[in-house]
Design a protein around this motif. Structure first.
Motif, mmCIF file in Angstrom:
data_model
loop_
_atom_site.group_PDB
_atom_site.id
_atom_site.type_symbol
_atom_site.label_atom_id
_atom_site.label_comp_id
_atom_site.label_asym_id
_atom_site.label_seq_id
_atom_site.Cartn_x
_atom_site.Cartn_y
_atom_site.Cartn_z
ATOM 1 N N HIS A 131 -16.212 -7.807 -53.685
ATOM 2 C CA HIS A 131 -16.700 -6.837 -52.752
ATOM 3 C C HIS A 131 -16.506 -7.204 -51.298
ATOM 4 N N ILE A 132 -15.562 -6.692 -50.754
ATOM 5 C CA ILE A 132 -15.303 -6.872 -49.347
ATOM 6 C C ILE A 132 -16.473 -6.957 -48.260
ATOM 7 N N ALA A 133 -17.180 -5.764 -48.401
ATOM 8 C CA ALA A 133 -18.353 -5.729 -47.320
ATOM 9 C C ALA A 133 -19.255 -6.820 -47.543
ATOM 10 N N ALA A 134 -19.532 -7.263 -48.979
ATOM 11 C CA ALA A 134 -20.484 -8.056 -49.363
ATOM 12 C C ALA A 134 -20.072 -9.516 -49.068
ATOM 13 N N GLN A 135 -18.729 -9.704 -49.096
ATOM 14 C CA GLN A 135 -17.981 -11.325 -48.546
ATOM 15 C C GLN A 135 -18.190 -11.317 -47.037
ATOM 16 N N ALA A 136 -18.012 -10.174 -46.249
ATOM 17 C CA ALA A 136 -18.187 -10.285 -44.967
ATOM 18 C C ALA A 136 -19.777 -10.461 -44.601
ATOM 19 N N LYS A 137 -20.504 -9.565 -45.090
ATOM 20 C CA LYS A 137 -22.068 -10.163 -44.894
ATOM 21 C C LYS A 137 -22.498 -11.382 -45.191
ATOM 22 N N TYR A 138 -22.348 -11.607 -46.475
ATOM 23 C CA TYR A 138 -22.711 -12.962 -46.862
ATOM 24 C C TYR A 138 -22.255 -14.184 -45.946
ATOM 25 N N GLY A 139 -20.852 -14.061 -45.465
ATOM 26 C CA GLY A 139 -20.412 -15.153 -44.515
ATOM 27 C C GLY A 139 -20.925 -15.071 -43.374
ATOM 28 N N LEU A 140 -21.495 -13.807 -42.880
ATOM 29 C CA LEU A 140 -22.259 -13.754 -41.501
ATOM 30 C C LEU A 140 -23.492 -14.258 -41.642
ATOM 31 N N ILE A 141 -24.161 -13.926 -42.724
ATOM 32 C CA ILE A 141 -25.440 -14.622 -42.796
ATOM 33 C C ILE A 141 -25.388 -16.143 -42.812
ATOM 34 N N LEU A 142 -24.539 -16.842 -43.631
ATOM 35 C CA LEU A 142 -24.244 -18.000 -43.726
ATOM 36 C C LEU A 142 -24.038 -18.672 -42.148
ATOM 37 N N PHE A 143 -23.139 -18.055 -41.630
ATOM 38 C CA PHE A 143 -22.850 -18.439 -40.433
ATOM 39 C C PHE A 143 -24.213 -18.362 -39.302
ATOM 40 N N ASP A 144 -24.871 -17.340 -39.396
ATOM 41 C CA ASP A 144 -26.108 -17.163 -38.717
ATOM 42 C C ASP A 144 -27.267 -18.269 -38.970
ATOM 43 N N GLN A 145 -26.814 -18.873 -40.094
ATOM 44 C CA GLN A 145 -27.830 -20.006 -40.557
ATOM 45 C C GLN A 145 -27.266 -21.366 -40.196
ATOM 46 N N HIS A 146 -26.185 -21.302 -39.299
ATOM 47 C CA HIS A 146 -25.587 -22.706 -38.876
ATOM 48 C C HIS A 146 -25.055 -23.291 -39.898
ATOM 49 N N LYS A 147 -24.468 -22.521 -41.116
ATOM 50 C CA LYS A 147 -23.824 -23.225 -41.981
ATOM 51 C C LYS A 147 -22.277 -22.971 -41.952
ATOM 52 N N PRO A 148 -21.600 -23.226 -40.983
ATOM 53 C CA PRO A 148 -20.114 -22.843 -40.865
ATOM 54 C C PRO A 148 -19.120 -23.196 -42.124
ATOM 55 N N ASN A 149 -19.454 -24.335 -42.562
ATOM 56 C CA ASN A 149 -18.545 -24.974 -43.568
ATOM 57 C C ASN A 149 -18.567 -23.921 -44.812
ATOM 58 N N ASP A 150 -19.894 -23.471 -45.147
ATOM 59 C CA ASP A 150 -20.219 -22.564 -46.138
ATOM 60 C C ASP A 150 -19.696 -21.117 -45.869
ATOM 61 N N ALA A 151 -19.711 -20.851 -44.585
ATOM 62 C CA ALA A 151 -19.556 -19.514 -44.351
ATOM 63 C C ALA A 151 -17.921 -19.089 -44.132
ATOM 64 N N ALA A 152 -17.310 -20.155 -43.787
ATOM 65 C CA ALA A 152 -15.612 -20.113 -43.540
ATOM 66 C C ALA A 152 -14.825 -19.433 -44.595
#
Length: 339
Positions: A80-101
């Motif tokens: 799901h494209i929007a879910a992939q974007a939102k999940y990645g943004l949440i991880l980035f906001d949690q200071h998890k760039p390696n997981d978000a990328a």
């Protein structure tokens, strides 16, 4: 004939999700949740995404970002494209760039502009992996072309920091990514997947990502890479024009350059059509481009139009869209602009 009739039937899960969307639109959030939860538990990606949205916004259920994150992940794992974007943004906001990328990359390649803004900035700064300035520039110009807030400002900063040859590579990548993202998907009757009934538009809350925030990547803080010293100065190529305000719908550029054509004749009728040759963060690059290709538009006028932090190169006027397209010739990109 029986098979054709069967293909038109809506599965129970899709019907439930659509009923939930209708209830949500009426403001009946509890009804929407009641429709989505069984479908989400059964594995419907749209229902999972919508349920995550409800927990994010606190409508029909208490606000619970942890629960929302879990549902976004389930939908993201199903593509799901929007879910992939939102999940990645949440991880980035949690200071998890390696997981978000990886998630932001998936969404960026499929054309999600907010993911492109964040992932492009990450690639520039090397967050979550090695620096890759050509790819960073490719995603940023695509985000700016989609009018993503702040993307044009970030592009202007990158214009000052990234060497010309790497920006050229980035623009070529941007055109390829755009063409790939626009490939039509097979209809659900063939793929067996239900039609998307996930929430769209303003129902998708933005990320907390702010390029100017101290805890986030700051493009302005990075200096351009030093160029190697040579006996003769390296030949500098002018950067290709960036995508226009609306994403291009053209195919990826061909491997062989187009043959040069004679200068296009300008229509004698002074119509209101123009062509846009590019959009630049540095006005000097806009004027440099016109100095290189202006002879191809004999008799036309050039206009350097400011649009936020960007300077657009507009040429005309032309009597019609067809005349504008003919004037473009082999110059790429060159996009007709209506009066």
């Amino acid at each position: 004939m029986a098979l054709a009739g069967t293909l038109l039937l809506m599965s129970p899960a899709v019907a439930d999700v659509r009923d939930g969307v209708d209830a949500w639109g009426r403001g009946d959030y509890k009804k929407a949740i009641a429709e989505w939860r069984p479908a989400a538990n059964a594995g419907d990606a749209d229902a999972q995404f919508n349920l995550a949205q409800a927990y994010t916004l606190g409508r029909g259920v208490p606000t619970d970002i942890a629960v929302a994150e879990g549902w976004f992940r389930k939908a993201a794992l199903q593509g799901h494209i929007a879910a992939q974007a939102k999940y990645g943004l949440i991880l980035f906001d949690q200071h998890k760039p390696n997981d978000a990328a990886p998630w932001l990359e998936k969404a960026s390649l499929r054309g999600e502009p907010r993911a492109q803004l964040v992932y492009g900035t990450m690639l520039f700064n090397g967050d979550g992996g090695a620096k890759d300035w050509p790819r960073a520039y490719a995603f940023i110009v695509r985000a700016a072309a989609a009018n993503t807030p702040r993307a044009s400002e970030v592009q202007a900063q990158m214009d000052k920091a990234i060497p010309t040859d790497q920006r050229q590579q980035g623009l070529e990548l941007a055109r390829r990514y755009e063409a790939e993202a626009q490939r039509p998907e097979l209809p659900p009757e063939i793929t067996g997947k239900p039609r998307s009934v996930g929430m769209r538009g303003t129902d998708l809350p933005p990320s907390d990502y702010d390029p100017a925030a101290p805890r986030k990547p700051e493009v302005m803080a990075l200096a351009p890479e030093r160029q190697p010293t040579r006996a003769q100065p390296p030949r500098v190529r002018a950067p290709a024009p960036a995508p226009t305000a609306q994403p291009a719908r053209s195919a990826a550029p061909t491997a062989q350059p187009a043959r040069a054509r004679a200068p296009a004749a300008i229509a004698t009728s002074r119509g209101g059509w123009k062509v846009q040759l590019g959009s630049f963060g540095d006005p000097a690059n806009a004027r440099k481009l016109w100095g290189q290709v202006g002879r191809r538009f004999a008799g036309a006028d050039v206009q350097y139009a400011k649009s936020g932090a960007m300077t657009r190169v507009l040429v005309g006027p032309f009597a019609s869209k067809g005349a504008a397209q003919a004037a473009c010739g082999s110059i790429k990109p060159c996009v007709p602009v209506a009066p």
